[in-house]
Design a protein around this motif. Structure first.
Motif, PDB file in Angstrom:
ATOM      1  N   ILE A 210       0.875  -1.006  -0.163  1.00  0.00           N
ATOM      2  CA  ILE A 210       0.137   0.011  -0.084  1.00  0.00           C
ATOM      3  C   ILE A 210       0.873   1.318  -0.030  1.00  0.00           C
ATOM      4  N   SER A 211       0.484   2.134  -0.783  1.00  0.00           N
ATOM      5  CA  SER A 211       1.209   3.488  -1.082  1.00  0.00           C
ATOM      6  C   SER A 211       0.640   4.722  -0.159  1.00  0.00           C
ATOM      7  N   LYS A 212       1.257   5.633   0.217  1.00  0.00           N
ATOM      8  CA  LYS A 212       0.582   6.688   0.825  1.00  0.00           C
ATOM      9  C   LYS A 212      -0.509   7.442   0.213  1.00  0.00           C
ATOM     10  N   GLU A 213      -0.411   7.373  -1.280  1.00  0.00           N
ATOM     11  CA  GLU A 213      -1.443   7.925  -2.315  1.00  0.00           C
ATOM     12  C   GLU A 213      -2.676   7.233  -2.015  1.00  0.00           C
ATOM     13  N   GLN A 214      -2.638   5.923  -1.744  1.00  0.00           N
ATOM     14  CA  GLN A 214      -3.743   5.060  -1.707  1.00  0.00           C
ATOM     15  C   GLN A 214      -4.643   5.240  -0.442  1.00  0.00           C
ATOM     16  N   GLU A 215      -4.153   5.963   0.507  1.00  0.00           N
ATOM     17  CA  GLU A 215      -4.605   6.118   1.706  1.00  0.00           C
ATOM     18  C   GLU A 215      -5.987   7.043   1.578  1.00  0.00           C
ATOM     19  N   LYS A 216      -5.879   8.028   0.365  1.00  0.00           N
ATOM     20  CA  LYS A 216      -6.916   9.095   0.239  1.00  0.00           C
ATOM     21  C   LYS A 216      -8.266   8.548  -0.343  1.00  0.00           C
ATOM     22  N   ILE A 217      -9.319   9.051   0.280  1.00  0.00           N
ATOM     23  CA  ILE A 217     -10.605   8.377  -0.023  1.00  0.00           C
ATOM     24  C   ILE A 217     -10.708   9.120  -1.292  1.00  0.00           C
ATOM     25  N   ASP A 218     -11.545   8.425  -2.451  1.00  0.00           N
ATOM     26  CA  ASP A 218     -12.070   8.996  -3.642  1.00  0.00           C
ATOM     27  C   ASP A 218     -13.523   9.134  -3.464  1.00  0.00           C
TER      28      ASP A 218
ATOM     29  N   TYR B  25      -7.909   8.889   4.616  1.00  0.00           N
ATOM     30  CA  TYR B  25      -8.358   9.947   5.098  1.00  0.00           C
ATOM     31  C   TYR B  25      -8.836  10.879   3.896  1.00  0.00           C
ATOM     32  N   THR B  26      -9.408  12.073   4.266  1.00  0.00           N
ATOM     33  CA  THR B  26      -9.767  12.948   3.376  1.00  0.00           C
ATOM     34  C   THR B  26      -9.465  14.314   3.812  1.00  0.00           C
ATOM     35  N   MET B  27      -9.551  15.248   2.827  1.00  0.00           N
ATOM     36  CA  MET B  27      -8.920  16.698   3.226  1.00  0.00           C
ATOM     37  C   MET B  27     -10.096  17.876   3.550  1.00  0.00           C
ATOM     38  N   TRP B  28      -9.703  18.433   4.616  1.00  0.00           N
ATOM     39  CA  TRP B  28     -10.955  19.181   5.035  1.00  0.00           C
ATOM     40  C   TRP B  28     -10.373  20.587   5.585  1.00  0.00           C
TER      41      TRP B  28
ATOM     42  N   GLN C 244      -6.604  20.688   5.978  1.00  0.00           N
ATOM     43  CA  GLN C 244      -5.936  19.462   6.627  1.00  0.00           C
ATOM     44  C   GLN C 244      -6.582  18.085   6.360  1.00  0.00           C
ATOM     45  N   ARG C 245      -5.806  16.936   6.796  1.00  0.00           N
ATOM     46  CA  ARG C 245      -6.216  15.631   6.825  1.00  0.00           C
ATOM     47  C   ARG C 245      -7.068  15.448   7.991  1.00  0.00           C
ATOM     48  N   LEU C 246      -8.328  14.691   7.525  1.00  0.00           N
ATOM     49  CA  LEU C 246      -9.183  14.356   8.456  1.00  0.00           C
ATOM     50  C   LEU C 246      -9.409  12.763   8.102  1.00  0.00           C
ATOM     51  N   LYS C 247      -8.750  11.948   9.177  1.00  0.00           N
ATOM     52  CA  LYS C 247      -8.995  10.576   9.209  1.00  0.00           C
ATOM     53  C   LYS C 247     -10.481  10.082   9.182  1.00  0.00           C
ATOM     54  N   VAL C 248     -10.678   9.105   8.316  1.00  0.00           N
ATOM     55  CA  VAL C 248     -12.168   8.659   8.325  1.00  0.00           C
ATOM     56  C   VAL C 248     -11.947   7.122   8.998  1.00  0.00           C
ATOM     57  N   TRP C 249     -12.532   6.878  10.069  1.00  0.00           N
ATOM     58  CA  TRP C 249     -12.148   5.462  10.711  1.00  0.00           C
ATOM     59  C   TRP C 249     -13.485   4.560  10.322  1.00  0.00           C
ATOM     60  N   ALA C 250     -14.737   4.997  10.532  1.00  0.00           N
ATOM     61  CA  ALA C 250     -15.686   4.110  10.527  1.00  0.00           C
ATOM     62  C   ALA C 250     -16.955   5.021   9.715  1.00  0.00           C
ATOM     63  N   GLY C 251     -17.794   4.175   9.023  1.00  0.00           N
ATOM     64  CA  GLY C 251     -18.915   4.434   8.393  1.00  0.00           C
ATOM     65  C   GLY C 251     -19.885   3.547   7.556  1.00  0.00           C
TER      66      GLY C 251
END
Length: 316
Positions: free
Chosen positions: A207-215, A237-240, A243-250
């Protein structure tokens, strides 16, 4: 008694190693090869791998070359009288010379149903790609990554609530048990290996760092799979607000809204969820982590905030 060299690094590998050690009347682990100690956490504390900790607790010699090929450690290993090498998530290329050294060669405990998901992140990709099942493959090791003939396989379903941490733990136990079932007939010459179908091969690279961002332009189901596949590591994560905002669950949610808006747009902020527009669908975030803060539920996140002000804002 058969002599085994074990090669592995994370907790998954440690579970498999413990299984072999539980059969001490049949097998002797004469050495363990694992990754070098690495800095961990914010304070960068030099930490031993889980496999090393298990090995030291059983007084087993440990080798930790930065690169195994042409290392002094490899020469020492090649000088050992060994029946079998067992690898499980070791994390390094193993030279062919070493794979061919033991009497019964070298086998790998791989966390996928090969030929699907060869590579270093098979559990992440199985969840991420929306697979309904995965499993363990035990196969001979070859120069080409995860391409060896298969000795045994075991399956397990992937539930919609599974994340990569939960599946790692379950597959570690399945891998341990399957290995212990496979070793006796392997040593007895009672297994006919099965060649992998090259037309069905897929890959799961690290896994790369770029793949951590939600599309957010994907479907809500795809976003859900992404979040689960990266929880608890490496996380999404997503950007808000820059700044980075980690998304943990949903979870995907049926939401009645008369007009679609741009993907990533917040369409509602309620007591326990923030609802985000995806591709013709909606994803309800229930747990997140603003930059510089701890993980929290949405209720805590919204505390002291005017939820209406969030509506129309967009995650990038």
């Amino acid at each position: 008694m058969k002599k085994i060299i074990f090669m592995g690094t994370p907790e998954f590998s440690a579970t498999v190693l413990k299984g072999i050690l539980s059969q001490s009347s049949l097998y002797e682990v004469i050495a363990v090869v694992t990754q070098p100690d690495r800095p961990v956490g914010r304070k960068k504390v030099l930490t031993a791998s889980p496999v090393k900790e298990v090995a030291l607790s059983h007084q087993i010699p440990v080798f930790q070359p930065e690169k195994l090929g042409k290392s002094e450690e490899m020469e020492q290993i090649l000088a050992m009288d060994v029946d079998l090498i067992v690898t499980a998530a070791y994390g390094q290329f193993v030279p062919t010379k070493l794979l061919k050294h033991p009497k019964y060669l070298a086998i790998n405990v791989h966390a996928s149903l090969l030929p699907k998901y060869r590579g270093g992140a098979p559990i992440h990709y199985a969840i991420w790609q929306g697979e309904e099942e995965t499993g363990i493959s035990i196969m001979y090791m070859e120069k080409e990554m995860d391409a060896g003939d298969i000795l045994a396989q075991a399956k397990t379903p992937i539930h919609s609530t599974d994340d990569v941490g939960q599946l790692f733990e379950r597959l570690a136990i399945i891998g341990r048990d399957l290995l212990l079932e496979t070793l006796p007939p392997l040593f007895a010459g009672e297994i006919t290996p099965i060649k992998q179908d090259e037309q069905l091969v897929t890959f799961s690279p690290t896994i790369s760092k770029e793949q951590e961002k939600i599309d957010w332009s994907q479907s809500a189901t795809a976003v859900h799979n992404h979040v689960r596949a990266f929880r608890p590591f490496p996380s999404t994560y997503t950007m808000w607000n820059g700044q980075r905002l980690k998304v943990w669950a949903g979870h995907p949610i049926a939401y009645a809204k008369p007009k679609m808006v741009a993907p990533g747009t917040i369409v509602a902020a309620e007591d326990d969820q923030v609802i985000v527009q995806c591709e013709e669908s909606y994803y309800a975030i229930s747990s997140l982590q603003p930059s510089g803060k701890r993980r929290m539920d949405v209720t805590t996140f919204l505390n002291g905030m005017d939820a209406d002000d969030l509506i129309g804002q967009r995650f990038e």
